[in-house]
Design a protein around this motif. Sequence first.
Motif, PDB file in Angstrom:
ATOM      1  N   GLN A  25       0.840  -1.204   0.000  1.00 62.86           N
ATOM      2  CA  GLN A  25       0.000   0.000   0.000  1.00 62.86           C
ATOM      3  C   GLN A  25       0.874   1.253   0.000  1.00 62.86           C
ATOM      4  O   GLN A  25       1.951   1.273   0.616  1.00 62.86           O
ATOM      5  CB  GLN A  25      -0.967  -0.007   1.206  1.00 62.86           C
ATOM      6  CG  GLN A  25      -0.307  -0.171   2.567  1.00 62.86           C
ATOM      7  CD  GLN A  25      -0.089   1.107   3.336  1.00 62.86           C
ATOM      8  OE1 GLN A  25      -0.409   2.210   2.865  1.00 62.86           O
ATOM      9  NE2 GLN A  25       0.475   0.978   4.538  1.00 62.86           N
ATOM     10  N   ASN A  28       0.247   5.319   3.070  1.00 60.67           N
ATOM     11  CA  ASN A  28       0.888   5.715   4.329  1.00 60.67           C
ATOM     12  C   ASN A  28       0.045   5.309   5.546  1.00 60.67           C
ATOM     13  O   ASN A  28       0.058   5.998   6.575  1.00 60.67           O
ATOM     14  CB  ASN A  28       1.168   7.230   4.371  1.00 60.67           C
ATOM     15  CG  ASN A  28       2.224   7.578   5.415  1.00 60.67           C
ATOM     16  OD1 ASN A  28       3.142   6.794   5.685  1.00 60.67           O
ATOM     17  ND2 ASN A  28       2.088   8.747   6.013  1.00 60.67           N
ATOM     18  N   HIS A  29      -0.669   4.210   5.403  1.00 67.89           N
ATOM     19  CA  HIS A  29      -1.472   3.693   6.515  1.00 67.89           C
ATOM     20  C   HIS A  29      -0.613   2.865   7.454  1.00 67.89           C
ATOM     21  O   HIS A  29       0.268   2.125   7.025  1.00 67.89           O
ATOM     22  CB  HIS A  29      -2.618   2.821   5.978  1.00 67.89           C
ATOM     23  CG  HIS A  29      -3.699   3.608   5.326  1.00 67.89           C
ATOM     24  ND1 HIS A  29      -4.770   3.001   4.690  1.00 67.89           N
ATOM     25  CD2 HIS A  29      -3.906   4.938   5.212  1.00 67.89           C
ATOM     26  CE1 HIS A  29      -5.580   3.930   4.234  1.00 67.89           C
ATOM     27  NE2 HIS A  29      -5.081   5.109   4.525  1.00 67.89           N
ATOM     28  N   ASP A  30      -0.890   2.996   8.749  1.00 67.70           N
ATOM     29  CA  ASP A  30      -0.120   2.233   9.734  1.00 67.70           C
ATOM     30  C   ASP A  30      -0.605   0.796   9.867  1.00 67.70           C
ATOM     31  O   ASP A  30       0.178  -0.125  10.048  1.00 67.70           O
ATOM     32  CB  ASP A  30      -0.222   2.915  11.109  1.00 67.70           C
ATOM     33  CG  ASP A  30       0.522   4.234  11.134  1.00 67.70           C
ATOM     34  OD1 ASP A  30      -0.090   5.257  11.479  1.00 67.70           O
ATOM     35  OD2 ASP A  30       1.719   4.236  10.803  1.00 67.70           O
ATOM     36  N   SER A  93      -6.055  -1.897   4.566  1.00 66.49           N
ATOM     37  CA  SER A  93      -5.234  -1.021   5.400  1.00 66.49           C
ATOM     38  C   SER A  93      -6.091   0.102   5.965  1.00 66.49           C
ATOM     39  O   SER A  93      -7.190   0.379   5.462  1.00 66.49           O
ATOM     40  CB  SER A  93      -4.052  -0.459   4.609  1.00 66.49           C
ATOM     41  OG  SER A  93      -4.478   0.478   3.637  1.00 66.49           O
ATOM     42  N   ARG A  94      -5.552   0.749   6.983  1.00 68.50           N
ATOM     43  CA  ARG A  94      -6.334   1.756   7.717  1.00 68.50           C
ATOM     44  C   ARG A  94      -5.410   2.771   8.352  1.00 68.50           C
ATOM     45  O   ARG A  94      -4.324   2.413   8.836  1.00 68.50           O
ATOM     46  CB  ARG A  94      -7.123   1.040   8.816  1.00 68.50           C
ATOM     47  CG  ARG A  94      -7.957   1.903   9.728  1.00 68.50           C
ATOM     48  CD  ARG A  94      -8.668   1.033  10.791  1.00 68.50           C
ATOM     49  NE  ARG A  94      -7.743   0.442  11.742  1.00 68.50           N
ATOM     50  CZ  ARG A  94      -7.343   1.014  12.879  1.00 68.50           C
ATOM     51  NH1 ARG A  94      -7.762   2.227  13.187  1.00 68.50           N
ATOM     52  NH2 ARG A  94      -6.524   0.389  13.704  1.00 68.50           N
ATOM     53  N   ARG A  95      -5.831   4.017   8.347  1.00 65.06           N
ATOM     54  CA  ARG A  95      -5.124   5.021   9.134  1.00 65.06           C
ATOM     55  C   ARG A  95      -5.394   4.759  10.615  1.00 65.06           C
ATOM     56  O   ARG A  95      -6.438   4.228  10.976  1.00 65.06           O
ATOM     57  CB  ARG A  95      -5.625   6.417   8.785  1.00 65.06           C
ATOM     58  CG  ARG A  95      -5.325   6.868   7.384  1.00 65.06           C
ATOM     59  CD  ARG A  95      -5.922   8.228   7.128  1.00 65.06           C
ATOM     60  NE  ARG A  95      -5.370   9.234   8.039  1.00 65.06           N
ATOM     61  CZ  ARG A  95      -5.806  10.475   8.110  1.00 65.06           C
ATOM     62  NH1 ARG A  95      -6.808  10.877   7.370  1.00 65.06           N
ATOM     63  NH2 ARG A  95      -5.251  11.337   8.945  1.00 65.06           N
ATOM     64  N   THR A  96      -4.498   5.159  11.469  1.00 66.94           N
ATOM     65  CA  THR A  96      -4.735   4.980  12.899  1.00 66.94           C
ATOM     66  C   THR A  96      -5.004   6.300  13.601  1.00 66.94           C
ATOM     67  O   THR A  96      -5.125   6.347  14.823  1.00 66.94           O
ATOM     68  CB  THR A  96      -3.551   4.272  13.580  1.00 66.94           C
ATOM     69  OG1 THR A  96      -2.352   4.979  13.268  1.00 66.94           O
ATOM     70  CG2 THR A  96      -3.437   2.836  13.104  1.00 66.94           C
ATOM     71  N   LYS A 101     -10.089   7.251  10.556  1.00 62.94           N
ATOM     72  CA  LYS A 101      -9.263   6.190  11.159  1.00 62.94           C
ATOM     73  C   LYS A 101      -9.988   4.861  11.270  1.00 62.94           C
ATOM     74  O   LYS A 101      -9.365   3.825  11.403  1.00 62.94           O
ATOM     75  CB  LYS A 101      -8.776   6.627  12.533  1.00 62.94           C
ATOM     76  CG  LYS A 101      -9.886   6.806  13.563  1.00 62.94           C
ATOM     77  CD  LYS A 101      -9.310   7.245  14.884  1.00 62.94           C
ATOM     78  CE  LYS A 101     -10.423   7.435  15.905  1.00 62.94           C
ATOM     79  NZ  LYS A 101      -9.891   7.897  17.207  1.00 62.94           N
ATOM     80  N   GLN A 104     -11.491   0.785   6.859  1.00 61.89           N
ATOM     81  CA  GLN A 104     -10.512  -0.075   6.207  1.00 61.89           C
ATOM     82  C   GLN A 104     -10.746  -0.019   4.700  1.00 61.89           C
ATOM     83  O   GLN A 104     -11.880  -0.142   4.236  1.00 61.89           O
ATOM     84  CB  GLN A 104     -10.631  -1.516   6.706  1.00 61.89           C
ATOM     85  CG  GLN A 104     -10.247  -1.678   8.173  1.00 61.89           C
ATOM     86  CD  GLN A 104     -10.229  -3.113   8.626  1.00 61.89           C
ATOM     87  OE1 GLN A 104     -10.162  -4.043   7.821  1.00 61.89           O
ATOM     88  NE2 GLN A 104     -10.265  -3.316   9.938  1.00 61.89           N
TER      89      GLN A 104
END
Lengths: 115, 113
Positions: A25, A28-30, A93-96, A101, A104
Amino acid sequence: DGGITQSPKYLFRKEGQNVTLSCEQNLNHDAMYWYRQDPGQGLRLIYYSQIVNDFQKGDIAEGYSVSREKKESFPLTVTSAQKNPTAFYLCASRRTGGLSKNIQYFGAGTRLSVL
Amino acid sequence: AQKITQTQPGMFVQEKEAVTLDCTYDTSDQSYGLFWYKQPSSGEMIFLIYQGSYDEQNATEGRYSLNFQKARKSANLVISASQLGDSAMYFCAMRISASKIIFGSGTRLSIRP
């Protein structure tokens, strides 16, 4: 374009063979996730990772392994211990942090079949 | 136990009509979130809409709205003015922790021209 890339689209596994599914990805997702989908069913969580070099088992982790050496990449290995690997595999993926946030976002999936 | 239930395995709707897809959930948590995703035949899961448990207004995104009835524990998806491209599987999902969500079994929506 930002997104989640899964490869290959189709994969065939022989008996006793380990195979690795790629998930990359550039959002820039954590956090990153792997799900399994069987025909006519919803998604079940295999593994997830919220930070580099750390990951947790989901509900159906047996027979699978993962690594998270880079933020962008979360490969899934289907080992020979997974006796019924035929399924559709989805990476997410997902931002935190921030407003989105909780959401997904998914890749296009890999369809794994056993020869 | 935390659970998502979608009781409609399949639905047929005439083009341009509105359609409601049902979703009920079970949780004892006060803080949770509800999602709807669309899965076309290509397989990719497409995020449609999200509703947090503390959000007072129903979420809307274009032709999609989420009819959130907290007391009934329902989170139905409403699609207004359906289009042929809306034909797909639709999954309701619930956030059960900061990092995990669970999915229902899905509803297959078919739009008739």
